[in-house]
Design an enzyme around this catalytic site. Structure first.
Site, mmCIF file in Angstrom:
data_model
loop_
_atom_site.group_PDB
_atom_site.id
_atom_site.type_symbol
_atom_site.label_atom_id
_atom_site.label_comp_id
_atom_site.label_asym_id
_atom_site.label_seq_id
_atom_site.Cartn_x
_atom_site.Cartn_y
_atom_site.Cartn_z
ATOM 1 N N ALA A 41 -5.940 0.787 -1.729
ATOM 2 C CA ALA A 41 -6.654 1.162 -2.945
ATOM 3 C C ALA A 41 -6.477 2.671 -3.128
ATOM 4 C CB ALA A 41 -8.131 0.805 -2.796
ATOM 5 N N GLY A 86 -5.873 -2.088 0.912
ATOM 6 C CA GLY A 86 -5.679 -3.022 -0.208
ATOM 7 C C GLY A 86 -4.281 -3.634 -0.240
ATOM 8 N N GLU A 124 -9.558 1.441 6.681
ATOM 9 C CA GLU A 124 -10.727 1.859 5.889
ATOM 10 C C GLU A 124 -11.814 2.575 6.682
ATOM 11 O OE1 GLU A 124 -9.206 -1.080 5.559
ATOM 12 O OE2 GLU A 124 -8.960 -1.537 3.434
HETATM 13 N N1 CAA Z 1 -4.390 6.282 -2.517
HETATM 14 C C1 CAA Z 1 -3.988 7.323 -3.288
HETATM 15 N N2 CAA Z 1 -2.845 8.004 -3.062
HETATM 16 C C2 CAA Z 1 -2.082 7.616 -2.008
HETATM 17 C C3 CAA Z 1 -2.448 6.551 -1.167
HETATM 18 C C4 CAA Z 1 -3.665 5.867 -1.463
HETATM 19 N N3 CAA Z 1 -4.074 4.804 -0.761
HETATM 20 N N4 CAA Z 1 -1.516 6.420 -0.209
HETATM 21 C C5 CAA Z 1 -0.595 7.376 -0.451
HETATM 22 N N5 CAA Z 1 -0.931 8.110 -1.534
HETATM 23 C C6 CAA Z 1 -0.214 9.238 -2.104
HETATM 24 C C7 CAA Z 1 -0.410 10.491 -1.284
HETATM 25 O O1 CAA Z 1 -1.631 11.107 -1.605
HETATM 26 C C8 CAA Z 1 0.798 11.300 -1.679
HETATM 27 O O2 CAA Z 1 0.550 11.883 -2.939
HETATM 28 P P1 CAA Z 1 1.023 13.422 -3.210
HETATM 29 O O3 CAA Z 1 2.530 13.364 -3.097
HETATM 30 O O4 CAA Z 1 0.546 13.665 -4.595
HETATM 31 O O5 CAA Z 1 0.377 14.240 -2.144
HETATM 32 C C9 CAA Z 1 1.873 10.230 -1.895
HETATM 33 O O6 CAA Z 1 1.178 8.992 -2.066
HETATM 34 C C10 CAA Z 1 2.783 10.070 -0.696
HETATM 35 O O7 CAA Z 1 1.985 9.861 0.449
HETATM 36 P P2 CAA Z 1 2.122 10.730 1.809
HETATM 37 O O8 CAA Z 1 2.606 12.093 1.497
HETATM 38 O O9 CAA Z 1 0.826 10.613 2.547
HETATM 39 O O10 CAA Z 1 3.281 9.918 2.523
HETATM 40 P P3 CAA Z 1 3.529 9.805 4.105
HETATM 41 O O11 CAA Z 1 4.852 9.139 4.246
HETATM 42 O O12 CAA Z 1 3.338 11.101 4.782
HETATM 43 O O13 CAA Z 1 2.390 8.817 4.626
HETATM 44 C C11 CAA Z 1 1.013 6.830 4.575
HETATM 45 C C12 CAA Z 1 2.369 7.472 4.213
HETATM 46 C C13 CAA Z 1 0.893 6.717 6.104
HETATM 47 C C14 CAA Z 1 1.002 5.442 3.952
HETATM 48 C C15 CAA Z 1 -0.114 7.707 3.991
HETATM 49 O O14 CAA Z 1 0.140 7.974 2.637
HETATM 50 C C16 CAA Z 1 -1.475 7.053 4.067
HETATM 51 O O15 CAA Z 1 -2.068 7.020 5.133
HETATM 52 N N6 CAA Z 1 -1.982 6.557 2.918
HETATM 53 C C17 CAA Z 1 -3.323 6.018 2.840
HETATM 54 C C18 CAA Z 1 -3.399 4.650 3.490
HETATM 55 C C19 CAA Z 1 -4.824 4.130 3.460
HETATM 56 O O16 CAA Z 1 -5.716 4.703 4.047
HETATM 57 N N7 CAA Z 1 -5.018 3.009 2.748
HETATM 58 C C20 CAA Z 1 -6.329 2.393 2.619
HETATM 59 C C21 CAA Z 1 -6.981 2.868 1.371
HETATM 60 S S1 CAA Z 1 -8.646 2.339 1.268
HETATM 61 C C22 CAA Z 1 -8.588 0.745 0.728
HETATM 62 O O17 CAA Z 1 -7.530 0.180 0.537
HETATM 63 C C23 CAA Z 1 -9.943 0.106 0.478
HETATM 64 C C24 CAA Z 1 -9.898 -1.320 0.117
HETATM 65 O O18 CAA Z 1 -9.768 -2.172 0.946
HETATM 66 C C25 CAA Z 1 -10.150 -1.726 -1.252
#
Ligand code: CAA
Length: 259
Positions: free
Chosen positions: A64, A109, A132
């Site tokens: 998400a 998500g 999460e």
């Molecule tokens: N939401 C919003 N933006 C996200 C995102 C997310 N879940 N995941 C990645 N992005 C964005 C980053 O902010 C970044 O944006 P900018 O270039 O503007 O800074 C872009 O995507 C690229 O991401 P990274 O620079 O972080 O890429 P990376 O290769 O270094 O890392 C990753 C990749 C390990 C997937 C890392 O992006 C990450 O940990 N993302 C979040 C994963 C996460 O925590 N997901 C769970 C979300 S909560 C949820 O899903 C709740 C639910 O159940 C409903």
């Protein structure tokens, strides 16, 4: 639609989450357009199987949208969780099979989206997880429910409490995915599987999906009753007569009519 690509080839529709700059994270816009795409596919009765994948070669869906969620109130979070769950339940109960082609990160998500599909095929580069609790929240789009049902409570709790990601080989070992392919072979394998499903009687496939899904929510006697009903309902279809006639007359090249 800005964030979803929809492509139909023969009887197979492919829905691609297309927000690669944010690793295909599920903003409200993505969820809304995914919902619309599902309705569009549902209205096309020539579609017998659906594939869901992510744009680019890095991410299926990275979860998400954290930026959008950060300042939500309790009420807004409830509405967001409810909507995400409605869309994913629409996938789970979709009238035909849905295959997730997981081409990279399937986190939060993203893992939940994959779990709402009927079948999960993963690239060897895929990464799964429910991170999460590391963000101060629980999984919100079905993760606490579907992960435990798919892999068992112990492993689900280990993954959710620990917020540790797992690689594709581990996802395969715990039955989270059906198969793992080199990334460049993933879409071909998904298409081959989808076409293989689409060759069969669509109504019988749909009834089988309903029987499995509904039966998993009941005891064995209730499940058998569901099967008897779905099985007998097939005998009201033209495809039942046709399929059995083809067998008896040794016709190999079948074309079901979906009637
Ligand atoms: N939401 C919003 N933006 C996200 C995102 C997310 N879940 N995941 C990645 N992005 C964005 C980053 O902010 C970044 O944006 P900018 O270039 O503007 O800074 C872009 O995507 C690229 O991401 P990274 O620079 O972080 O890429 P990376 O290769 O270094 O890392 C990753 C990749 C390990 C997937 C890392 O992006 C990450 O940990 N993302 C979040 C994963 C996460 O925590 N997901 C769970 C979300 S909560 C949820 O899903 C709740 C639910 O159940 C409903």
């Amino acid at each position: 639609m800005e964030t979803i690509l929809l492509n139909t080839e023969g009887h197979v529709a492919t829905i691609t989450i297309n927000r690669p700059k944010a690793l295909n994270a599920l903003s409200t816009q993505v969820l809304t357009e995914l919902n619309e795409a599902l309705d569009e596919v549902n209205a096309n009765k020539d579609v017998y199987c659906v594939i869901i994948t992510g744009a680019g070669d890095k991410s299926f869906v990275a979860g998400a949208d954290i930026a959008e969620m950060k300042d939500k109130s309790v009420e807004e979070a409830a509405a967001y969780g409810k909507f995400g769950n409605e869309v994913f339940r629409k996938i789970e109960t979709f009238r035909c099979p849905v295959i997730a082609a997981i081409n990279g990160f399937a986190l939060g998500g993203g893992c939940e989206l994959a779990m709402s599909c009927d079948i999960r095929l993963a690239a060897d580069t895929a990464v799964f997880g429910q991170p999460e609790v590391g963000l101060g929240i629980t999984p919100g789009f079905g993760g606490t429910q579907r992960l435990a049902r798919l892999v068992g409570a112990g492993i689900a709790k280990e993954m959710i409490f620990g917020a540790r990601n797992i690689k594709a080989d581990r996802a395969y070992a715990i039955n989270l995915v059906n198969a793992v392919y080199p990334l460049e072979e993933l879409m071909g394998a998904a298409m081959k599987m989808a076409n293989g499903i689409a060759k069969n009687a669509p109504i019988a496939v749909a009834y089988s999906k309903q029987a499995i899904n509904k039966g998993l929510q009941t005891d064995i006697d209730g499940g058998i009753e569901i099967e008897v009903e779905e099985f007998s309902n097939c005998f009201a279809t033209e495809d039942q007569t046709y399929g059995m006639t083809c067998f008896l007359e040794k016709v190999k090249d079948k074309a079901f009519s979906n009637k």
